[in-house]
Design a protein around this motif. Structure first.
Motif, mmCIF file in Angstrom:
data_model
loop_
_atom_site.group_PDB
_atom_site.id
_atom_site.type_symbol
_atom_site.label_atom_id
_atom_site.label_comp_id
_atom_site.label_asym_id
_atom_site.label_seq_id
_atom_site.Cartn_x
_atom_site.Cartn_y
_atom_site.Cartn_z
ATOM 1 N N LEU A 106 0.620 -1.514 0.033
ATOM 2 C CA LEU A 106 -0.220 -0.035 -0.568
ATOM 3 C C LEU A 106 0.889 1.600 -0.225
ATOM 4 O O LEU A 106 1.535 1.351 0.441
ATOM 5 C CB LEU A 106 -1.323 0.407 1.224
ATOM 6 C CG LEU A 106 -2.143 -1.086 1.499
ATOM 7 C CD1 LEU A 106 -2.402 -1.445 3.142
ATOM 8 C CD2 LEU A 106 -2.977 -1.179 0.309
ATOM 9 N N THR A 107 0.568 2.626 -1.325
ATOM 10 C CA THR A 107 1.638 3.532 -1.077
ATOM 11 C C THR A 107 0.398 4.606 -1.640
ATOM 12 O O THR A 107 -0.423 4.368 -2.410
ATOM 13 C CB THR A 107 2.269 3.448 -1.532
ATOM 14 O OG1 THR A 107 3.117 5.108 -1.952
ATOM 15 C CG2 THR A 107 2.068 2.851 -3.151
ATOM 16 N N THR A 108 0.346 6.153 -1.007
ATOM 17 C CA THR A 108 -0.358 6.576 -2.192
ATOM 18 C C THR A 108 0.568 7.432 -3.526
ATOM 19 O O THR A 108 1.066 8.385 -3.250
ATOM 20 C CB THR A 108 -1.191 7.617 -1.269
ATOM 21 O OG1 THR A 108 -2.016 6.968 -0.068
ATOM 22 C CG2 THR A 108 -2.312 8.405 -2.157
ATOM 23 N N HIS A 109 0.029 6.653 -4.341
ATOM 24 C CA HIS A 109 0.528 7.481 -5.361
ATOM 25 C C HIS A 109 0.804 9.495 -5.901
ATOM 26 O O HIS A 109 1.655 9.685 -5.431
ATOM 27 C CB HIS A 109 0.370 6.503 -6.892
ATOM 28 C CG HIS A 109 0.384 5.339 -6.677
ATOM 29 N ND1 HIS A 109 0.089 4.118 -6.214
ATOM 30 C CD2 HIS A 109 2.526 4.341 -6.900
ATOM 31 C CE1 HIS A 109 0.416 3.156 -6.531
ATOM 32 N NE2 HIS A 109 1.599 3.911 -6.597
ATOM 33 N N ASP A 110 -0.431 9.211 -5.863
ATOM 34 C CA ASP A 110 -0.681 11.225 -5.871
ATOM 35 C C ASP A 110 -0.273 11.771 -4.811
ATOM 36 O O ASP A 110 0.381 13.161 -4.886
ATOM 37 C CB ASP A 110 -2.315 11.511 -5.253
ATOM 38 C CG ASP A 110 -2.768 11.334 -6.509
ATOM 39 O OD1 ASP A 110 -2.184 10.232 -7.890
ATOM 40 O OD2 ASP A 110 -4.815 10.341 -6.534
ATOM 41 N N ALA A 111 0.021 11.114 -3.462
ATOM 42 C CA ALA A 111 0.930 11.397 -1.908
ATOM 43 C C ALA A 111 2.311 11.878 -2.189
ATOM 44 O O ALA A 111 3.248 11.708 -1.122
ATOM 45 C CB ALA A 111 0.181 11.492 -0.699
ATOM 46 N N ASP A 112 3.365 10.958 -3.845
ATOM 47 C CA ASP A 112 3.865 9.838 -3.197
ATOM 48 C C ASP A 112 4.619 10.091 -2.082
ATOM 49 O O ASP A 112 6.086 9.963 -1.073
ATOM 50 C CB ASP A 112 4.705 11.746 -3.831
ATOM 51 C CG ASP A 112 6.364 10.947 -4.132
ATOM 52 O OD1 ASP A 112 6.356 9.936 -4.551
ATOM 53 O OD2 ASP A 112 7.200 11.113 -4.136
ATOM 54 N N GLY A 113 3.581 8.753 -1.611
ATOM 55 C CA GLY A 113 4.207 8.069 -0.370
ATOM 56 C C GLY A 113 2.862 7.831 1.064
ATOM 57 O O GLY A 113 2.081 7.823 0.159
ATOM 58 N N LEU A 114 2.890 7.065 2.029
ATOM 59 C CA LEU A 114 1.710 6.303 2.443
ATOM 60 C C LEU A 114 0.551 7.702 2.552
ATOM 61 O O LEU A 114 1.160 9.245 3.413
ATOM 62 C CB LEU A 114 2.404 6.416 3.812
ATOM 63 C CG LEU A 114 3.183 4.523 3.584
ATOM 64 C CD1 LEU A 114 3.749 4.612 5.315
ATOM 65 C CD2 LEU A 114 1.846 3.874 3.017
#
Length: 104
Positions: free
Chosen positions: A72-80
């Motif tokens: 799991l990671t948030t690509h839009d946020a460039d991280g967790l």
């Protein structure tokens, strides 16, 4: 869009997750779930996929028979982000309620 978790908020959020570990070289977390058989694993993935779609947050995962590896990671946020923590918590809850075993 969710913002990237940093500082004390990040520490607190990650401390509440059991069995999840940091991915080496990425701002992401991972966990392996083990189920009784393929049918249970695929059913779990289907339930998670329906919620993930509503959240507009999609896990990176791989399934072989009864094993499910999740990143799991948030690509839009460039991280967790909070989205990762929310989805990880939901996955743990559903895996536990159904009597499925989880392991790192």
């Amino acid at each position: 869009m969710s913002g990237k978790l940093t500082g004390k908020a990040r520490e607190k959020a990650l401390a509440g997750l059991k069995g999840w570990s940091k991915v080496k070289g990425r701002d992401a977390i991972e966990k392996t779930f083990k189920f009784k058989d393929f049918n249970e694993a695929f059913g779990f993935m289907t339930r998670v996929a329906l919620v993930a779609e509503k959240m507009d947050h999609h896990p990176e995962w791989a399934n072989v028979y009864n094993r499910l590896d999740v990143v799991l990671t948030t690509h839009d946020a460039d991280g967790l982000s909070d989205k990762d923590v929310t989805l990880a918590t939901l996955m743990d809850k559903w895996a536990g309620k159904a009597g499925k075993t989880t392991k790192k």
